[in-house]
Structures are given as structure tokens and as C-alpha cells.
Design an enzyme around this catalytic site. Structure first.
Site, mmCIF file in Angstrom:
data_model
loop_
_atom_site.group_PDB
_atom_site.id
_atom_site.type_symbol
_atom_site.label_atom_id
_atom_site.label_comp_id
_atom_site.label_asym_id
_atom_site.label_seq_id
_atom_site.Cartn_x
_atom_site.Cartn_y
_atom_site.Cartn_z
ATOM 1 N N ASN A 66 50.093 76.842 27.566
ATOM 2 C CA ASN A 66 50.305 77.600 28.784
ATOM 3 C C ASN A 66 51.302 77.112 29.573
ATOM 4 O O ASN A 66 51.268 75.850 29.991
ATOM 5 C CB ASN A 66 49.033 77.430 29.600
ATOM 6 C CG ASN A 66 49.259 78.196 30.984
ATOM 7 O OD1 ASN A 66 49.918 78.852 31.353
ATOM 8 N ND2 ASN A 66 47.974 78.359 31.568
ATOM 9 N N ARG A 114 49.462 81.839 26.576
ATOM 10 C CA ARG A 114 49.069 82.494 27.742
ATOM 11 C C ARG A 114 50.356 83.245 28.436
ATOM 12 O O ARG A 114 51.508 82.535 28.695
ATOM 13 C CB ARG A 114 48.430 81.598 28.910
ATOM 14 C CG ARG A 114 47.993 82.540 29.901
ATOM 15 C CD ARG A 114 47.681 81.492 31.224
ATOM 16 N NE ARG A 114 47.367 82.739 32.376
ATOM 17 C CZ ARG A 114 48.030 82.711 33.349
ATOM 18 N NH1 ARG A 114 48.794 81.622 33.901
ATOM 19 N NH2 ARG A 114 47.571 83.387 34.477
ATOM 20 N N HIS A 141 44.525 87.634 36.085
ATOM 21 C CA HIS A 141 43.390 86.913 35.811
ATOM 22 C C HIS A 141 42.276 87.621 34.770
ATOM 23 O O HIS A 141 41.170 87.079 34.652
ATOM 24 C CB HIS A 141 42.483 86.283 36.944
ATOM 25 C CG HIS A 141 43.045 85.646 37.966
ATOM 26 N ND1 HIS A 141 42.737 85.768 39.228
ATOM 27 C CD2 HIS A 141 43.944 84.361 37.784
ATOM 28 C CE1 HIS A 141 43.389 84.688 40.009
ATOM 29 N NE2 HIS A 141 44.015 83.978 39.015
ATOM 30 N N HIS A 189 36.649 85.884 40.639
ATOM 31 C CA HIS A 189 37.240 84.550 40.181
ATOM 32 C C HIS A 189 38.080 84.123 41.640
ATOM 33 O O HIS A 189 38.806 84.836 41.867
ATOM 34 C CB HIS A 189 38.464 85.041 39.048
ATOM 35 C CG HIS A 189 39.378 83.888 38.772
ATOM 36 N ND1 HIS A 189 39.461 83.317 37.179
ATOM 37 C CD2 HIS A 189 40.330 83.187 39.627
ATOM 38 C CE1 HIS A 189 40.248 82.446 37.258
ATOM 39 N NE2 HIS A 189 40.930 82.271 38.512
ATOM 40 N N LEU A 190 37.346 83.001 41.994
ATOM 41 C CA LEU A 190 37.870 82.528 43.201
ATOM 42 C C LEU A 190 38.206 81.125 43.081
ATOM 43 O O LEU A 190 37.785 80.149 42.929
ATOM 44 C CB LEU A 190 36.523 82.480 43.964
ATOM 45 C CG LEU A 190 35.971 83.750 44.449
ATOM 46 C CD1 LEU A 190 34.641 83.833 45.283
ATOM 47 C CD2 LEU A 190 36.830 84.888 45.115
ATOM 48 N N GLY A 191 39.562 81.047 43.098
ATOM 49 C CA GLY A 191 40.404 79.733 42.974
ATOM 50 C C GLY A 191 41.520 79.592 43.936
ATOM 51 O O GLY A 191 41.456 80.120 45.025
ATOM 52 N N ARG A 242 48.111 82.758 49.445
ATOM 53 C CA ARG A 242 48.727 84.259 49.603
ATOM 54 C C ARG A 242 47.625 84.934 50.610
ATOM 55 O O ARG A 242 46.496 84.527 50.549
ATOM 56 C CB ARG A 242 48.487 84.898 48.432
ATOM 57 C CG ARG A 242 49.294 84.176 47.397
ATOM 58 C CD ARG A 242 49.338 85.001 45.871
ATOM 59 N NE ARG A 242 49.744 84.280 44.895
ATOM 60 C CZ ARG A 242 49.011 84.062 43.422
ATOM 61 N NH1 ARG A 242 47.838 84.593 43.742
ATOM 62 N NH2 ARG A 242 49.551 83.369 42.885
ATOM 63 N N ASP A 298 43.526 74.324 50.322
ATOM 64 C CA ASP A 298 42.444 74.043 49.375
ATOM 65 C C ASP A 298 41.240 74.019 50.087
ATOM 66 O O ASP A 298 41.175 73.711 51.302
ATOM 67 C CB ASP A 298 42.682 72.342 49.021
ATOM 68 C CG ASP A 298 41.689 71.760 47.946
ATOM 69 O OD1 ASP A 298 40.441 71.980 48.181
ATOM 70 O OD2 ASP A 298 42.076 71.619 46.864
ATOM 71 N N ARG A 310 38.270 73.111 49.921
ATOM 72 C CA ARG A 310 37.367 71.916 50.106
ATOM 73 C C ARG A 310 38.013 71.506 51.484
ATOM 74 O O ARG A 310 37.069 70.951 52.553
ATOM 75 C CB ARG A 310 37.547 70.683 49.218
ATOM 76 C CG ARG A 310 36.836 71.001 47.803
ATOM 77 C CD ARG A 310 36.973 70.074 46.879
ATOM 78 N NE ARG A 310 38.617 70.311 46.254
ATOM 79 C CZ ARG A 310 39.011 70.136 45.261
ATOM 80 N NH1 ARG A 310 38.209 69.444 44.383
ATOM 81 N NH2 ARG A 310 40.133 70.370 44.670
ATOM 82 N N GLY A 356 37.515 77.716 40.480
ATOM 83 C CA GLY A 356 37.472 76.379 41.434
ATOM 84 C C GLY A 356 36.369 76.585 42.377
ATOM 85 O O GLY A 356 35.446 75.819 42.579
ATOM 86 N N GLY A 407 34.348 79.568 42.861
ATOM 87 C CA GLY A 407 33.292 80.253 42.593
ATOM 88 C C GLY A 407 32.134 79.257 41.703
ATOM 89 O O GLY A 407 31.094 79.395 41.945
ATOM 90 N N ASN A 434 32.145 75.912 42.095
ATOM 91 C CA ASN A 434 31.587 74.689 42.824
ATOM 92 C C ASN A 434 31.020 74.825 44.314
ATOM 93 O O ASN A 434 30.568 74.012 44.883
ATOM 94 C CB ASN A 434 32.892 73.762 43.048
ATOM 95 C CG ASN A 434 33.393 73.442 41.496
ATOM 96 O OD1 ASN A 434 32.397 72.856 40.798
ATOM 97 N ND2 ASN A 434 34.495 73.852 40.970
ATOM 98 N N GLU A 485 39.647 80.444 29.979
ATOM 99 C CA GLU A 485 40.570 80.992 29.373
ATOM 100 C C GLU A 485 41.154 80.805 28.072
ATOM 101 O O GLU A 485 41.613 81.483 27.172
ATOM 102 C CB GLU A 485 41.629 81.200 30.447
ATOM 103 C CG GLU A 485 41.313 82.201 31.578
ATOM 104 C CD GLU A 485 41.996 81.716 33.022
ATOM 105 O OE1 GLU A 485 41.526 80.726 33.539
ATOM 106 O OE2 GLU A 485 43.071 82.374 33.471
HETATM 107 P P1 AMP Z 1 41.343 76.746 40.655
HETATM 108 O O1 AMP Z 1 42.597 77.389 41.255
HETATM 109 O O2 AMP Z 1 40.337 77.477 39.996
HETATM 110 O O3 AMP Z 1 41.455 75.539 40.107
HETATM 111 O O4 AMP Z 1 40.581 76.432 42.171
HETATM 112 C C1 AMP Z 1 41.007 75.797 43.272
HETATM 113 C C2 AMP Z 1 40.114 75.985 44.277
HETATM 114 O O5 AMP Z 1 38.884 75.521 44.360
HETATM 115 C C3 AMP Z 1 40.763 75.092 45.704
HETATM 116 O O6 AMP Z 1 40.709 75.848 46.662
HETATM 117 C C4 AMP Z 1 39.523 73.875 45.580
HETATM 118 O O7 AMP Z 1 39.230 73.436 47.086
HETATM 119 C C5 AMP Z 1 38.445 74.617 45.004
HETATM 120 N N1 AMP Z 1 37.325 73.785 44.434
HETATM 121 C C6 AMP Z 1 37.597 72.927 43.585
HETATM 122 N N2 AMP Z 1 36.451 72.305 43.020
HETATM 123 C C7 AMP Z 1 35.614 72.214 43.988
HETATM 124 C C8 AMP Z 1 34.475 71.815 44.480
HETATM 125 N N3 AMP Z 1 33.916 70.645 43.793
HETATM 126 N N4 AMP Z 1 33.885 71.894 45.687
HETATM 127 C C9 AMP Z 1 34.383 73.155 46.451
HETATM 128 N N5 AMP Z 1 35.320 73.926 46.163
HETATM 129 C C10 AMP Z 1 36.095 73.357 45.037
#
Ligand code: AMP
Length: 396
Positions: A7, A90, A179, A205-207, A238, A280, A282, A328, A330, A332, A383
């Protein structure tokens, strides 16, 4: 059969080596700061992690370094590069023509180069990565797996925008969706859990980037990302969906060029833009817990938009059998999942809040309330495995 999955980003290259006979990941890693200086992080289960500074003037130098580590007597996992049967790449965008995973010959490469205008951020580095790998490994097949291809079965009314049709014909402006490889993987897993391949499934898919997809009978029928990954729910930086006039208004009101307005909507909006704290989730959640009103608002807006999309897909599919959370946030973030699923019982979505709160991070969990009409699942995405599987299927 050993498959290398690559990737490539503008200054990075992620890789995983799969043994498809056992489905095990033999090694994985990341080359960073390509074109600047260079760092490689290389991990093999059962061995010490390896991190080193290496000069990476380009993607070719990075992939050469990866291969030398894979065959290294101490840090490696294979005896020779010849053990790698094929390479899976990818690609975020396959345009309208590359609507399924494909072996990438000259014609396909030419087509990918012709559509970089649709995908100016991810297209050029992915093509550089492909060319570098082809140069270094000329005797194996290179397969492209496209995030957009999962949406190739969507009906016209789901992908044509209500703008003059000539703009679609002339510039191919339409909903492509992104995605897709992640949604395809988790939707297939959910169908397996339900024991129903015809199931109606909504995958969230929530990241850092987020998208929501509706799948019926293994095929995507609608998705929240559109012509670009900018559409849909608010993301790290975004905005997600907006009244389109906001864009031209911002340009006029702030005296901005199109590129400057684009930067605001892509890099300075979403969780970061609303909270003023971080992209982020978190960081935003911690600030919200401490009482920061804009952090609280950012999370409320995120949840509001996710709920609206889920509702619209239930309407579109005339029902839903499973709701899936992945990526991330979704996988966690139990409080976000709980907030999304609260007051959705009218749709049959009810979760066990205790099970949800205790669900181990990044693992499969069935968080549905006993007797709920809809299964609500947490499914870690993969993926890379999907890319390896498509590569194996096309080349074995
Ligand atoms: P990704 O793009 O899938 O890597 O997801 C990144 C997002 O997931 C960020 O907003 C992080 O804050 C959130 N995230 C990752 N790990 C955790 C966790 N352990 N608890 C809460 N949110 C998380």
C-alpha cells in the site's frame, strides 16, 4: 502460496507478507519518509521488531529494502524472493473501467495513469509504488485491488448526481465510493455470522476517514463517500456532506481560491474544525469528558450524521439485518457506538450497553441486546487480507 501486499502513499509504503496456505501474516512493516530520508519498521511474529534509518530516495529503494529484510537470515521469513508468488497493490480508485480486482498489465497501468485527475492524492503514489515493485519483481503478477470496485454494482440512480448529465459524460463526475475493500470484508464476515448471504447489512467504517455502506446480497447498493472521500459523515479533518453552496460562499466571503477552500474542507474541518482541539477522536472525547462544549458538539454532530445515514439506508433497503462497526473508532470507541445505537429501537437496532462497554478493543464482538431484531456487531477490518485473497484468486 506467499503473497506480498503493498500500500504505497506519497511518502510511505506499507507491506504485509501473507502465507495464504495458513492465512498467517509472516511479516509486516512500514517505510516512511520516502523522498525525504527514510525509516523502516519491520515486524515478524516471534522475532524482535526492527527499526532503522535507511536512505529512501524513491519507492524503488523502499521496496528493495523490504525485500532484503524479508530474505535476511535473522530478520527475514523467506529464503528467497522467488517464494513470493504475486504482489497485491491497494488502489483507492479504479475509475469506471477497473471495476473489479485485476492483474495490472500495460493497458491497466495506462488506464490508471489516465484517471489520476479523479484521484490526485492517492493515484500518483500508488502508481509509483506499482512501477517500483514491477521493476524489482518483474517475473510475478501484480494485482490491483480497488476501493471503488465494491460499488461497481450500484444502480445508476444511486451513483448519478442530480447535476447536468453532460458533466457526468464529460468528466465522469459520479458517486464512486471508497473504503470498499474494508466494507466488502466486514460485510462478508457479518453475512457469515448471520448465516445469510442475502442479508441486508449496514457497515460503518469509522476511522480518521469514515464511510457508511449499505450491502444487500453481498453487493453494495449505496455508500456515503462520493466523487471523492470528502462526502458523507464528518471525519477527522474532512467536513463530510455539506450544502454545496457553502463552498462557493466561503470562497467569496473569505476571498479564497478553489484550492484554499478545498484545503479548509479537507484538512481543517470535521472533528478538528468543530472542536478546535484535534482530529483524533480520542483527544476530542477526553476534552468532551472534561466539559469542553465544542468537543461535545463535535461528537454530537458525528453521531447525528451517522444515525441519519443508517436511517436512510434502512429506508433504501426496506430493512436491515445487521449493523457493523469497524476501523479505529468503530472497533474501539464504545461510547460512540452506544450513542449511535441509542434510540434506534424503532428500526430494530438495540444493543446491550454493558456488553458494548466491555467489548475488547479491536476484536470481534456481538453487542446486540438479547432478542434484538438487528444484529449489531463489531468486526475488525482487514483490507490487507482481502487484497491478498483477491491476488491469490487471480493468480493461482
Ligand atoms: P483509523 O483511521 O481506522 O486508524 O482510525 C483512527 C481513529 O480511530 C482516530 O480518530 C482515533 O482516535 C480512533 N481510535 C483509534 N484507537 C482508538 C481507541 N483505542 N479508542 C478510541 N478511539 C480510537
Amino acid at each position: 502460496m506467499k503473497i506480498l501486499v503493498v500500500n504505497a502513499g506519497s511518502s510511505s509504503l506499507k507491506y504485509q507478507l501473507f502465507d495464504m496456505d495458513t492465512e498467517a501474516v509472516l511479516a509486516k512493516g512500514l517505510c516512511e519518509r520516502i523522498g525525504i530520508d527514510g525509516i523502516i519498521t519491520h515486524k515478524c511474529p516471534g522475532k524482535d521488531n526492527y527499526k532503522a534509518s535507511v536512505a529512501f530516495p524513491d519507492h524503488k529503494a523502499a521496496i528493495e529494502c523490504v525485500l532484503s529484510l524479508l530474505v535476511d537470515k535473522e530478520k527475514g521469513v523467506i529464503g528467497s524472493v522467488d517464494e513470493i508468488s504475486a504482489v497485491g497493490h491497494r488502489f483507492a480508485h479504479g475509475g469506471e473501467k477497473l471495476n473489479k480486482s485485476a492483474i495490472l498489465g500495460d493497458q491497466e497501468l495506462e488506464y490508471l495513469e489516465s484517471i489520476v485527475g479523479l484521484n490526485p492524492l492517492h493515484g500518483p503514489p500508488a502508481i509509483s509504488g506499482l512501477k517500483a515493485c514491477k521493476e524489482v519483481m518483474p517475473s510475478v503478477n501484480h494485482v490491483g485491488v480497488f476501493d471503488t470496485s465494491y460499488y461497481s454494482n450500484m444502480e445508476e440512480h444511486a451513483y448519478i448526481y442530480p447535476i447536468p448529465y453532460e458533466l457526468y459524460e464529460k468528466h465522469k463526475i459520479r458517486r464512486y465510493g471508497f473504503h470498499g475493500t474494508s466494507h466488502r470484508y466486514v460485510a462478508a464476515k457479518a453475512a457469515e455470522v448471520l448465516g445469510n448471504k442475502d442479508a441486508k447489512i449496514i457497515t460503518c467504517h469509522l476511522g480518521n476517514g469514515s464511510s457508511i455502506t449499505a450491502t444487500v446480497n453481498g453487493k453494495a447498493v449505496d455508500t456515503s463517500m462520493g466523487f471523492t472521500p470528502q462526502d458523507g459523515v464528518p471525519m477527522g479533518t474532512r467536513s463530510g456532506a455539506l450544502d454545496p453552496t457553502v463552498v462557493t460562499f466561503i470562497q467569496k466571503a473569505e476571498g479564497l481560491t478553489a484550492e484554499e477552500a478545498d484545503k479548509i474542507l479537507n484538512k481543517e474541518s470535521g472533528l478538528l474544525g468543530i472542536s478546535g482541539i484535534s482530529s483524533d477522536c480520542r483527544d476530542v472525547s477526553i476534552a468532551a469528558e472534561e466539559g469542553n462544549p465544542r468537543a461535545q458538539l463535535a461528537l454530537k454532530i458525528l453521531v447525528h450524521h451517522i444515525k441519519k445515514l443508517i436511517g436512510s439506508y434502512v429506508a433504501e433497503m426496506n430493512g436491515v439485518d445487521a449493523l457493523v462497526f469497524t476501523a479505529g473508532i468503530g472497533e474501539n470507541d464504545a461510547p460512540i457506538r452506544a450513542a449511535v445505537c441509542r434510540e434506534m429501537s424503532f428500526l430494530g437496532i438495540e444493543i446491550d450497553e454493558e456488553v458494548n462497554a466491555k467489548a475488547p478493543r479491536g476484536s470481534f464482538a456481538d453487542i446486540s441486546k438479547a432478542g434484538a431484531k438487528v444484529k449489531t456487531l463489531v468486526i475488525p477490518t482487514n483490507e490487507e487480507y482481502m487484497i491478498a485473497l483477491d491476488t491469490q484468486n487471480l493468480t493461482k
